[in-house]
Design a protein around this motif. Structure first.
Motif, PDB file in Angstrom:
ATOM      1  N   ALA A  23       0.830  -1.211   0.000  1.00  0.00           N
ATOM      2  CA  ALA A  23       0.000   0.000   0.000  1.00  0.00           C
ATOM      3  C   ALA A  23       0.864   1.261   0.000  1.00  0.00           C
ATOM      4  N   LYS A  24       1.955   1.222   0.751  1.00  0.00           N
ATOM      5  CA  LYS A  24       2.858   2.377   0.840  1.00  0.00           C
ATOM      6  C   LYS A  24       3.500   2.667  -0.525  1.00  0.00           C
ATOM      7  N   LYS A  25       4.018   1.623  -1.173  1.00  0.00           N
ATOM      8  CA  LYS A  25       4.672   1.812  -2.471  1.00  0.00           C
ATOM      9  C   LYS A  25       3.662   2.125  -3.584  1.00  0.00           C
ATOM     10  N   ALA A  26       2.452   1.631  -3.431  1.00  0.00           N
ATOM     11  CA  ALA A  26       1.414   1.871  -4.451  1.00  0.00           C
ATOM     12  C   ALA A  26       1.130   3.364  -4.619  1.00  0.00           C
ATOM     13  N   ASN A  31      -3.128   5.270 -10.051  1.00  0.00           N
ATOM     14  CA  ASN A  31      -4.268   4.349 -10.132  1.00  0.00           C
ATOM     15  C   ASN A  31      -3.901   2.900  -9.802  1.00  0.00           C
ATOM     16  N   VAL A  32      -3.121   2.718  -8.724  1.00  0.00           N
ATOM     17  CA  VAL A  32      -2.854   1.373  -8.201  1.00  0.00           C
ATOM     18  C   VAL A  32      -3.698   1.201  -6.945  1.00  0.00           C
ATOM     19  N   THR A  33      -4.633   0.274  -6.991  1.00  0.00           N
ATOM     20  CA  THR A  33      -5.523   0.059  -5.843  1.00  0.00           C
ATOM     21  C   THR A  33      -5.146  -1.221  -5.105  1.00  0.00           C
ATOM     22  N   VAL A  34      -5.281  -1.187  -3.786  1.00  0.00           N
ATOM     23  CA  VAL A  34      -4.984  -2.354  -2.950  1.00  0.00           C
ATOM     24  C   VAL A  34      -6.242  -2.715  -2.165  1.00  0.00           C
ATOM     25  N   THR A  35      -6.691  -3.954  -2.346  1.00  0.00           N
ATOM     26  CA  THR A  35      -7.880  -4.458  -1.663  1.00  0.00           C
ATOM     27  C   THR A  35      -7.490  -5.704  -0.874  1.00  0.00           C
ATOM     28  N   VAL A  36      -8.090  -5.865   0.301  1.00  0.00           N
ATOM     29  CA  VAL A  36      -7.828  -7.058   1.122  1.00  0.00           C
ATOM     30  C   VAL A  36      -9.127  -7.825   1.300  1.00  0.00           C
ATOM     31  N   LYS A  51      -9.697  -5.493  15.668  1.00  0.00           N
ATOM     32  CA  LYS A  51     -10.206  -4.131  15.448  1.00  0.00           C
ATOM     33  C   LYS A  51      -9.052  -3.180  15.126  1.00  0.00           C
ATOM     34  N   LYS A  52      -7.959  -3.352  15.869  1.00  0.00           N
ATOM     35  CA  LYS A  52      -6.761  -2.524  15.659  1.00  0.00           C
ATOM     36  C   LYS A  52      -6.229  -2.731  14.233  1.00  0.00           C
ATOM     37  N   ASN A  53      -6.186  -3.996  13.805  1.00  0.00           N
ATOM     38  CA  ASN A  53      -5.735  -4.311  12.436  1.00  0.00           C
ATOM     39  C   ASN A  53      -6.628  -3.661  11.386  1.00  0.00           C
ATOM     40  N   ILE A  54      -7.943  -3.728  11.606  1.00  0.00           N
ATOM     41  CA  ILE A  54      -8.890  -3.141  10.648  1.00  0.00           C
ATOM     42  C   ILE A  54      -8.677  -1.630  10.561  1.00  0.00           C
ATOM     43  N   MET A  55      -8.466  -0.999  11.712  1.00  0.00           N
ATOM     44  CA  MET A  55      -8.204   0.448  11.730  1.00  0.00           C
ATOM     45  C   MET A  55      -6.935   0.772  10.933  1.00  0.00           C
ATOM     46  N   GLU A  56      -5.889  -0.042  11.125  1.00  0.00           N
ATOM     47  CA  GLU A  56      -4.625   0.181  10.416  1.00  0.00           C
ATOM     48  C   GLU A  56      -4.815   0.034   8.904  1.00  0.00           C
ATOM     49  N   LEU A  57      -5.544  -0.989   8.504  1.00  0.00           N
ATOM     50  CA  LEU A  57      -5.787  -1.205   7.074  1.00  0.00           C
ATOM     51  C   LEU A  57      -6.475   0.008   6.455  1.00  0.00           C
ATOM     52  N   LYS A  58      -7.450   0.555   7.174  1.00  0.00           N
ATOM     53  CA  LYS A  58      -8.165   1.737   6.670  1.00  0.00           C
ATOM     54  C   LYS A  58      -7.227   2.949   6.596  1.00  0.00           C
ATOM     55  N   GLU A  59      -6.356   3.083   7.609  1.00  0.00           N
ATOM     56  CA  GLU A  59      -5.390   4.195   7.626  1.00  0.00           C
ATOM     57  C   GLU A  59      -4.421   4.104   6.440  1.00  0.00           C
ATOM     58  N   GLY A  61      -5.152   3.197   3.572  1.00  0.00           N
ATOM     59  CA  GLY A  61      -5.869   3.453   2.323  1.00  0.00           C
ATOM     60  C   GLY A  61      -6.246   2.184   1.572  1.00  0.00           C
ATOM     61  N   VAL A  62      -6.351   1.097   2.318  1.00  0.00           N
ATOM     62  CA  VAL A  62      -6.674  -0.197   1.717  1.00  0.00           C
ATOM     63  C   VAL A  62      -8.191  -0.407   1.717  1.00  0.00           C
ATOM     64  N   GLU A  63      -8.706  -0.945   0.639  1.00  0.00           N
ATOM     65  CA  GLU A  63     -10.136  -1.270   0.579  1.00  0.00           C
ATOM     66  C   GLU A  63     -10.366  -2.654   1.188  1.00  0.00           C
ATOM     67  N   LEU A  64     -11.449  -2.793   1.931  1.00  0.00           N
ATOM     68  CA  LEU A  64     -11.782  -4.079   2.562  1.00  0.00           C
ATOM     69  C   LEU A  64     -12.935  -4.726   1.810  1.00  0.00           C
TER      70      LEU A  64
END
Length: 311
Positions: A23-26, A31-36, A51-59, A61-64
């Protein structure tokens, strides 16, 4: 590498650092999208750690994306076909008995352009079929499947063992409390180790390398050490003498025969035999590209409270 959609499967011990670094390098590309892909119960969890992991993923910029890898292959194909690249960080915990092959087949049938399968680990081909760890045969089946076609490009990353595992009591090698070390196979038997953080960083570097790496096995390593060198590290960092014992392959084989389904004993047999579990640092992507990684000694210095074991 612009205009690429990436789907990452799994967000565990390895998945999180892989996602973070991809996500950082993207962000350096257009227009490089990262989805988990995560279970809906995980996305909406009340568990504090998750919950902490989910918050980090959102921070980051990753789509869930809610989904379950145990779903029918047709459902997985319908999900996978929306992405250019899939990176699998599922681990073995998702189940044996065809799970990795099911994923690989779904990736190919979905017409995904590039696939990084869950092969983070040892050199399965050197170990060969019929080894003590029966999960490895399926890893070889996945490799054969990927090589049998040309539509989907693939990249396999060989990492060796997670560095921390060598220091864990369950593995039965290093006993910090009793200041002893039990070498498996021999004192000169070597093992390659890499931390999940380094695997995450290097996976991102490998992913975004230009021209793209395709249809290759890429070796990485934080360190390659012998069990004798591990004992030296423990003695140096603790300032104490360690009692050294050796379990040769006869003893290890007998242990496994008496307890054939024991997961740890299967791995002790693999790492005691010493085939396909180590490679020289000079052979690695990180060495050849001048990328610093965490050595076993550095990891042990940073993560173990040696003084607490000297009381």
């Amino acid at each position: 590498m612009n205009n690429t959609s990436i789907l990452i499967l799994g967000a565990g011990e390895l998945g999180m650092p892989v996602i973070q670094n991809i996500a950082k390098k993207a962000k350096n590309y257009n227009n490089v999208t990262v989805t988990v892909l995560l279970r809906e119960t995980t996305i909406n969890t009340e568990d504090t750690n998750k919950k902490k992991n989910i918050m980090e993923l959102k921070e980051w910029g990753v789509e869930l994306l809610p989904g379950d890898l145990s779903a029918l292959s047709s459902e997985l194909i319908a999900i996978f076909k929306n992405y250019d690249t899939i990176i699998s960080c599922t681990g073995y915990g998702s189940g044996a008995g065809g799970f990795q092959l099911k994923l690989a087949n779904a990736v190919l049938n979905a017409g995904v352009k590039r696939y990084f399968p869950w092969q983070f680990g040892v050199d399965f081909e050197v170990i060969g079929r019929g080894s003590a760890q029966d999960l490895f045969d399926e890893q070889l089946d996945v490799r054969e499947l990927l090589r049998s076609q040309s539509a989907t490009k693939w990249v396999i990353i060989s990492t060796g063992m997670f560095t921390s595992y060598l220091f864990e009591p369950f593995f039965g090698i290093l006993d910090l409390k009793n200041k002893s070390i039990n070498a498996i196979g021999g004192w000169d038997t070597a093992v390659t180790l890499t931390t999940p953080d380094d695997i995450g960083r290097l996976t991102a570097e490998i992913f975004f390398t230009e021209p793209p790496i395709e249809n290759e096995i890429v070796y990485i390593a934080g360190d390659t050490i012998t069990y004798g060198q591990l004992a030296d590290i423990a003695e140096l960092l603790s300032g104490q003498k360690y009692n050294r014992t050796l379990s040769d392959m006869t003893e290890i084989t007998n242990d496994l025969k008496n307890d054939p389904t024991n997961f740890v004993k299967k791995y002790r047999s693999i790492f005691g035999a010493g085939r396909g579990v180590s490679w020289p640092l000079e052979k690695t992507f990180n060495f050849q590209n001048g990328i610093q990684t965490t050595s076993a000694a550095q990891w042990a210095k940073d993560n173990i409270d040696w003084k607490s074991f000297n009381k």
